[in-house]
Design a protein around this motif. Structure first.
Motif, short mmCIF file in Angstrom:
data_model
loop_
_atom_site.label_atom_id
_atom_site.label_comp_id
_atom_site.label_asym_id
_atom_site.label_seq_id
_atom_site.Cartn_x
_atom_site.Cartn_y
_atom_site.Cartn_z
N UNK A 1 59.15 24.24 29.39
CA UNK A 1 59.52 24.05 27.48
C UNK A 1 57.47 23.39 27.06
N UNK A 2 56.97 22.88 27.63
CA UNK A 2 55.39 22.16 27.73
C UNK A 2 54.50 23.07 27.87
N UNK A 3 54.75 23.93 28.45
CA UNK A 3 53.51 25.21 28.81
C UNK A 3 54.31 26.55 27.32
N UNK A 4 54.99 26.71 27.57
CA UNK A 4 55.29 28.23 26.56
C UNK A 4 57.18 28.05 25.93
N UNK A 5 57.12 27.11 25.22
CA UNK A 5 57.78 27.12 24.19
C UNK A 5 58.92 28.21 23.98
N UNK A 6 57.83 29.64 24.00
CA UNK A 6 58.86 30.92 23.28
C UNK A 6 59.18 31.02 24.25
N UNK A 7 58.91 30.71 25.87
CA UNK A 7 59.86 31.74 27.19
C UNK A 7 59.04 33.43 27.45
N UNK A 8 57.75 33.39 26.92
CA UNK A 8 58.08 34.64 27.07
C UNK A 8 57.60 34.94 28.69
N UNK A 9 56.96 33.83 29.40
CA UNK A 9 57.37 34.04 31.24
C UNK A 9 58.56 34.21 31.48
N UNK A 10 59.78 33.59 30.82
CA UNK A 10 60.79 33.98 31.21
C UNK A 10 61.23 35.64 31.01
N UNK A 11 60.90 36.09 29.07
CA UNK A 11 61.12 37.18 29.35
C UNK A 11 60.58 38.18 29.68
N UNK A 12 59.48 37.74 30.65
CA UNK A 12 58.78 39.28 31.33
C UNK A 12 59.64 38.81 32.70
N UNK A 13 60.32 38.25 33.54
CA UNK A 13 60.85 38.47 35.01
C UNK A 13 62.47 38.16 34.29
N UNK A 14 62.78 37.74 33.92
CA UNK A 14 64.08 37.74 33.56
C UNK A 14 64.64 38.27 32.23
N UNK A 15 64.60 39.73 31.99
CA UNK A 15 65.00 40.79 31.21
C UNK A 15 66.24 40.23 30.47
N UNK A 16 67.03 40.18 31.60
CA UNK A 16 68.24 39.86 31.20
C UNK A 16 68.16 38.80 30.00
N UNK A 17 67.21 38.16 29.70
CA UNK A 17 67.03 37.38 28.65
C UNK A 17 66.28 37.69 27.11
N UNK A 18 66.05 38.76 27.56
CA UNK A 18 64.56 38.73 26.77
C UNK A 18 64.49 38.57 24.87
N UNK A 19 65.37 38.83 24.91
CA UNK A 19 65.92 38.83 23.07
C UNK A 19 66.69 37.31 23.08
N UNK A 20 66.65 37.17 23.53
CA UNK A 20 67.34 35.43 23.13
C UNK A 20 67.13 34.24 23.02
N UNK A 21 67.61 33.98 21.41
CA UNK A 21 66.55 33.35 20.92
C UNK A 21 65.79 32.33 21.62
N UNK A 22 64.30 31.52 21.04
CA UNK A 22 63.63 30.38 21.51
C UNK A 22 64.46 29.32 21.84
N UNK A 23 65.07 28.62 20.85
CA UNK A 23 66.07 28.11 21.38
C UNK A 23 66.57 27.31 22.38
N UNK A 24 67.09 28.45 23.28
CA UNK A 24 68.08 28.71 24.41
C UNK A 24 67.53 29.47 25.95
N UNK A 25 66.18 29.61 25.56
CA UNK A 25 65.80 30.25 26.60
C UNK A 25 65.54 29.53 27.74
N UNK A 26 65.00 28.71 28.48
CA UNK A 26 66.09 27.77 29.26
C UNK A 26 67.16 27.05 29.14
N UNK A 27 67.95 26.89 28.62
CA UNK A 27 69.58 26.46 28.43
C UNK A 27 69.98 27.59 28.14
N UNK A 28 70.25 29.06 28.78
CA UNK A 28 71.42 29.88 27.49
C UNK A 28 72.37 29.80 27.64
N UNK A 29 72.96 28.83 28.67
CA UNK A 29 74.53 28.03 28.72
C UNK A 29 75.15 27.38 27.72
N UNK A 30 73.81 26.70 26.62
CA UNK A 30 74.48 26.64 25.54
C UNK A 30 74.54 27.71 24.29
#
Ligand code: FAD
Length: 566
Positions: free
Chosen positions: A471-500
């Motif tokens: 979160x410190x580096x990439x609040x919007x999760x652009x890196x995650x969206x690139x390499x984990x495309x399953x999550x590419x449309x998830x809200x920023x709020x949940x990008x690092x904790x999708x189970x929530x």
């Protein structure tokens, strides 16, 4: 010189610029000069070299071969498909060789290989010339100036290095090369290799060309991935001296970046472009000289008008870390790559029997295992299915691109060992060995020891959270969206904790958070494989106990970054 017939043996120095060994070879003014690269069974037949590193290696070989031909139309890189230990004695005789020249390699296996080759050369009356060129300073001399001890801290390198002398200035590439002599191979070849190739077929029956030293067409060509039995590479990072020097030129042209570089301030989530140089694979294969890198940077730092950064965080400081691990390995040899027999590596009882020892069937791609809980965690880590998007994105980047940022490596290494799974660093190092483009035995083992707090670094209570850290580096999760495309449309709020994410948000994003990642179902991303907070506590307790007693009993202390009995 008449009657001087030289084999120049290229290994981890796939370049023409700044090569002290090549300079020594050409200084002999040979009447015949063969630039050679031999199949090394240790490299060729070991499973742990992934397709991307093969691609990078063959890129380097092709580029070097072209550069050699530019300097002499009759010459090229002669690629030989046989082990040096058995091939060279035959070449010495057939080609009437007087000198064998190569760059020094202090990797434990390489030392054994080279000792065998040197012995064979002596028996054949061939003179051997070896020159250091892979590191800033000769690693054996570095150890000598470090009171004969492995270099276990950056300050030891900073003290010992200058005692050897100034880091040598780079040597220009040669302007011409002598002709090669005839390349007859009219000697009996070794028995063909019976081991299966990468597709599991017997090499002998699958492809007769493996019996031919000069390759399928008999022209000593660089092998294709197809010849090696590989599918296409997935990484876009390509090898070769031409590319390596160009990347360095680009970096140097940005004087402020070069002079003020501070590693801890570079983002592990940056891609396209990445935040650091990505020159590590070039240093590994020697398609870029480390001294060329060092001096081009240092010259900018010296003339920079503003405030330049300093080692260890600066760009030249990064190169010192590389020399540190090479120095440690040069002294400790084979034991450096493992915990067993490694006097400087702390023993931690990793892989504790799990509390819930359940049988799990995990299917990941072609992989299918029955395993304990820790084995399941290891497999989920490896294949990027932990349910922690930050970790999964990094591991998928590693598999696809063959490279991740240093702090990304920190994050996944900490997670697998002392900060999550409590699995041995040696298991993680094997995965890195297979998938990294820049895999360097010394740097890989050393950094894994650092991250797992088994050597070099002891602050095990400092752990990377897979949620707060990215979160410190990439609040919007652009890196995650690139390499984990399953999550590419998830809200920023949940990008690092999708189970929530509430079901409605999951639905909106077109993803379901469920299961353990054992099946590849489109639109499904796994639940986290454990509660991170709980695991961190378990790991911390384990580390505390291991540090209190461990291998050394109660009376132990960290001295110079490694654990010592008092
Ligand atoms: P830059 O930041 O641009 O640094 C320039 C050069 O300095 C690098 O190319 C590299 O040669 C050297 N360097 C920088 N940091 C280190 C370091 N900590 N240790 C050794 N050399 C360093 N590096 C490898 O070259 N091979 C490996 O197999 C390897 N395995 C690693 C495993 C783990 C668990 C960790 C945490 C780090 C590992 N590293 C390894 C070190 C480091 O992560 C990479 O060298 C760096 O990320 C490469 O990217 P770069 O070229 O952009 O680095």
């Amino acid at each position: 010189m008449p009657n001087t017939r030289v084999i120049y043996w290229f290994r981890t120095d796939l370049r023409l610029h700044d090569s002290p060994a090549l300079q020594a070879a050409l200084g002999l003014h040979p009447e015949a000069f063969w630039p050679v690269w031999t199949w090394d069974p240790h490299y060729v037949y070991r499973a742990r070299v992934g397709v991307n590193r093969w691609q990078f290696l063959t890129d380097c070989q092709n580029d070097l071969s072209k550069s050699i031909t530019k300097l002499n139309k009759k010459s090229k890189l002669f690629l030989m498909r046989e082990a040096p230990q058995t091939l060279f004695p035959k070449l010495f005789k057939a080609w009437k060789i007087t000198h064998l020249v190569f760059e020094k390699d202090t990797d434990a296996y390489a030392r054994d290989r080279d000792a065998n080759v040197i012995k064979a050369a002596e028996e054949a009356g061939v003179q051997v010339i070896v020159r250091s060129g892979r590191t800033l300073w000769d690693s054996d001399l570095l150890v000598e100036k470090n009171h004969g001890k492995p270099t276990m801290s950056i300050s030891q390198v900073q003290n010992a290095g200058p005692k050897i002398g100034l880091i040598p200035r780079p040597i220009p590439a040669p302007k011409s090369l002598p002709d090669p002599g005839p390349t007859n191979l009219d000697f009996k070849q070794d028995e063909p290799d019976q081991r299966p190739d990468f597709n599991g077929k017997s090499r002998q029956s699958a492809d007769k060309s493996y019996e031919k030293i000069a390759g399928p067409k008999g022209d000593f060509a660089v092998p294709t991935l197809e010849e090696l039995g590989f599918p296409s590479a997935t990484s876009a990072h390509r090898g070769g001296e031409t590319i390596g020097l160009k990347i360095l030129d680009n970096i140097i042209s940005d004087e402020t970046y070069t002079a003020t570089f501070e590693k801890p301030k570079t983002s592990p989530a940056a891609f396209d472009p990445q935040a650091t140089t990505l020159l590590s694979p070039h240093l590994h294969f020697g398609s870029l000289s480390i001294r060329e890198f060092y001096w081009r940077v240092q010259d900018i730092v010296t003339t920079f008008k503003g405030k330049a950064s300093q080692p260890p965080v600066s760009l030249t400081g990064q190169l010192l870390f590389r020399d540190m691990y090479f120095g440690a390995q040069a002294k400790l040899g084979y034991s450096f790559g493992q915990t067993m027999y490694n006097s400087h590596c702390r023993f931690i009882p990793w892989h504790l029997p799990s509390k819930v020892n359940h049988e799990t069937k995990l299917v990941t791609g072609e992989y299918h295992i029955d395993s304990t809980e820790a084995e399941e965690w290891f497999q989920r880590w490896k294949w990027g299915r932990t349910g922690f998007p930050w970790i999964d994105a990094l591991m998928r980047q590693l598999r696809k691109d063959g490279w991740i940022h240093h702090l990304g490596r920190h994050a996944v290494a900490c997670f697998l060992t002392r900060g999550g799974c409590y699995v041995s660093w040696e298991r993680g190092a094997e995965v890195f060995e297979e998938w990294l483009l820049d895999h360097e035995t010394a740097s890989n083992a050393g950094n894994w020891q650092w991250l797992s707090c088994t050597a070099f670094f002891a602050q095990f209570y400092r752990c990377y959270s897979p949620v707060a850290f990215p979160k410190k580096w990439d609040k919007e999760g652009a890196f995650v969206r690139k390499y984990v495309p399953e999550l590419k449309n998830l809200d920023d709020k949940y990008i690092y904790e999708p189970w929530t994410a509430p079901l409605a948000n999951q639905k909106k994003a077109g993803v379901k958070i469920q299961g353990n990642g054992s099946e590849d179902v489109q639109g499904v991303y796994p639940k986290p494989m454990f509660d991170f907070g709980e695991r961190r506590t378990v790991c911390l307790d384990g580390m505390k106990k291991a540090y209190q007693v461990g291998l050394y009993g109660d009376d132990a202390k960290v001295i110079d970054g490694s654990w010592r009995k008092l």
